[in-house]
Each structure stands twice: as structure tokens, then as C-alpha cells.
Write a protein that holds these residues in place. Sequence first.
Motif, mmCIF file in Angstrom:
data_model
loop_
_atom_site.group_PDB
_atom_site.id
_atom_site.type_symbol
_atom_site.label_atom_id
_atom_site.label_comp_id
_atom_site.label_asym_id
_atom_site.label_seq_id
_atom_site.Cartn_x
_atom_site.Cartn_y
_atom_site.Cartn_z
ATOM 1 N N ALA A 338 0.859 -1.325 -0.002
ATOM 2 C CA ALA A 338 0.073 -0.088 -0.050
ATOM 3 C C ALA A 338 0.792 1.356 0.116
ATOM 4 O O ALA A 338 2.092 1.162 0.422
ATOM 5 C CB ALA A 338 -1.099 -0.101 1.266
ATOM 6 N N GLN A 369 -4.683 11.149 -4.437
ATOM 7 C CA GLN A 369 -5.267 9.875 -4.265
ATOM 8 C C GLN A 369 -4.188 8.685 -4.348
ATOM 9 O O GLN A 369 -3.254 8.967 -4.967
ATOM 10 C CB GLN A 369 -6.003 9.563 -5.567
ATOM 11 N N SER A 370 -4.392 7.628 -3.508
ATOM 12 C CA SER A 370 -3.341 6.547 -3.515
ATOM 13 C C SER A 370 -3.776 5.761 -4.300
ATOM 14 O O SER A 370 -4.887 5.617 -4.893
ATOM 15 C CB SER A 370 -3.505 5.872 -2.258
ATOM 16 N N SER A 372 -4.726 2.307 -6.573
ATOM 17 C CA SER A 372 -5.701 1.211 -6.108
ATOM 18 C C SER A 372 -5.069 -0.071 -6.332
ATOM 19 O O SER A 372 -5.513 -1.038 -5.924
ATOM 20 C CB SER A 372 -6.906 1.445 -6.659
#
Length: 448
Positions: A338, A369-370, A372
Motif C-alpha cells: 500500500a 489519491q493513493s 488502487s
Amino acid sequence: MTVRAELTVPDEVITPGDSLTAHLRVWNESRIVDAYRLTLIGPPADWPNTEAALGQLPVYPGNHEKINIPLTLPRHSDLPPGPLTFAVQVASVEDPLAVAVPEATLSVGEFHDLDMKPVRPRVGGALWSTNLILLENTGNATTTFRLHLAPEAPDAPLRTKLRRTRLALDAGEEARVGLSVRVTSPVPVGTAADWKLGVRGGWGDEEERTAEFVHRQRPILPKRAMKALIALTAVAVAAVALWLSPVGGKKPTVKTESNKGPSQVEAVQQAEKKAADEKKKQADDQKKQEEQAKKEKDEAGAPKKKPLDAVSLSTDSKAKKLTDEYTVPKGYRLVLKAVQITATGPATGSLVLRAGTQQLVTTPVTAPQSPSAMPPSLKAGEKISLLLNCPAPAGGGAPSPSVPPGPQPTDCMATAALTGDLIPLTGPNAEKETPPTGAPAPNPSSRS
């Protein structure tokens, strides 16, 4: 507008590992207050504890300012002796085309050093043994080294011999020297004895380095072999006594057949076979124990899987740090689980996160935004990069006095916190690389 600057260094030979201070003078020959961006150019910019960006130096009109630049020469064989030229770029803030690049030359001196270690820290044998000594010239000049090998105990029953006692190595060059150890007083039976041997490598009058290893003197007949020999001797004596013993007071004759069991010859053969089987079993047990010990030693020294501890990438346009990166260490591959991205800045700012050649995410700093989806894994040497784009607003110029203090619209900051596992590439703890379940295939169009 022209820029005048002068760079000076001490007029003396500097030995690698020592420090010195360079002096930079900058003259402002214009009619306005100006500041100058200073950037270190040349090999010193890549030395440890040295930064290429030296900041800004403000100078009033008609005056000059002086700045001291501390430098520490790395003690490494890659830094050869002799003259070493470097420079400082002096660029005007008011007029970007006004640049001066004064140069200076250091006199780098010689230093000598030696790294020495045995290939095997322990050797053994009842009569002799051999080993190798690894040598590396860690100085920055060609040096002739003298080698000497001797046991530490004066009463050690050993005679040593080096294949080479003197050799010349260039800076950074490696070599291997063979040696042999002969036992002058072998021990027929008994327990093993350990003898320490020291190797000395010297140069000059007093400088030298040492390395040690152990020779284990084993008896010619180990305990197990001695026990087997005694058992075989006892069986042979009992067989001969039984063969020659009289039967019923009559003349001794050789018994060839018996209704109650095997003949005497067969009994001796069975006893010999049983002793041989026992010896073979003992040898097999010893081999299994040695293999198990070697396996446990290899597993204990092998690299293990470990988490990616406290790794984060950060960028800050105010500190002029627009990119940051993390490199997967040698001998491992990284399974990225992650990435948590946080960022602040104006609407014109954006950031890009890359993993190797794959672009994971492109997002504005106002709404970070991280990613996905993560790549299956990153190989050793591949990098995870965070790039910050923070363009100045249209119109430029100094901020209005009505703007409250604090970060201006051109200030951007971004941070990417990484979470994952470092998995060894080789050894008993290595794992087969498998793509994560449901992970989409990399999009070639997203690569830069």
C-alpha cells in the motif's frame, strides 16, 4: 551585468580522510542589492556529508561577501592522488544570465591500507591443511605488501608455508594467496587440538594488518574408528580361539557342519559382517549429523523476509526538493502492499508516483489519491519515485502586502508512506514471485 567571484583552497597536500575549508568571495559590481545562488560543481559534490546546493549569498552594491565551504575528502581507493579541480557556480538572482564559475585545485595525497581475511576461518587435518588469504589494497596508491604466517603458540607442532610473501597491488586491486600447514608431530589416537595461526600483512616501517584462522589437528585414528578396530580384533581373537578349541577331549578338528547351527567359519563371517554394518551405520549417522549442522548454519546466516520499516518519500517545493526516491536494496525484491499519499498546494500543482518503469498514479496536490493497484514486485536496484510539479501562478511577482504570512501559492508539499515486504532473492527464505490476486496488468500508456 557581470559577476565576479574567486575560489581559493589551502596550498597544501590533503590526505584522504582529512578535512579542509575552501573560501569563496563574491563581488557585487552592480547598483542594486543582489543575491547569488551557489552550487558546488565537480567531485566534491558527490562526497559524503557534502551538498551541491550551497544556498544564496546576498551582497550589497559595491561590496563583496565571503563564504566558507567545508570539505572532507573520502578515504577511498577511488580517490587517486594528485591535483583535483572543482568549481562553484555563482548565479545572480536578479539576472539569471549573469553567471561566474570560479575554479580551484586540491592537492590529494597518498594513503595506504590493506584489507585481509582468510577464506575459511577454520581448517583441519591429521597431517596437513590448506587455505587462502584474500587481500585488497584499500589505499589510493600502488603499494608493495609483505606477508608473514606463523602459529601464535611457540610450541605448536606445525610448519607453515605461504605461496607468496611479497606482492604489489594497485589501488582497489584484489589478490588471493595460498598457504599450507603441515603437522610435524601427528597424534595416532586421542582428541583433536585447535591451533591459532596469524597472518600479518605489512608495508612501510611499522604499518601492518593481521588476520587469524584456526587449524584443528585431528588424530590419525578417530575414536569411532578405534572402537571399531578393537571390536574387530576381539571378534577375530574369539573366532580363532573357537576354531582351535578341542571338542570332547579328542584331537582338534575343524568343524564344518553342525546340526545345531552354522559352522564356525560362517559364525566368523557373520560376526565380521555385523561389525562392518555397524561401522557403516556409524559413518552414515555422522554424515547425517554434519549435513544437518551445515543446513542449520546456512539457514541461520541466510537473509530473511522483513517489513519495509518507516520508509516515506517527501517533497517540498519551498525547500527546492521536487523529487524523492527509494531504491530496493541488493539481494531483495520488494512486494509493495500500500501507498498512502498526502499533499498540499495550489490547484496548479500535481504529483506523480512511479514504481520502476510503471506509473502508479498522477493526481493533483489539492485532492491526492493513493494508487488502487500495486505492481507484483520490484527487483533489486529498481526505484519508487515521487515527483512534485508546482508551477508558479500566472503573472508572477512578489506577493501582495495584503496576503497574510504563511505558505505562498507556489508552495507545494507531498508525502508518500510506503508499506510492503522485502523478500530475499536467494537462500532458504526466498519465495516464488506470484502476482497479487486480481491485480490488473500494467498499462503501457501510463509509463513515462
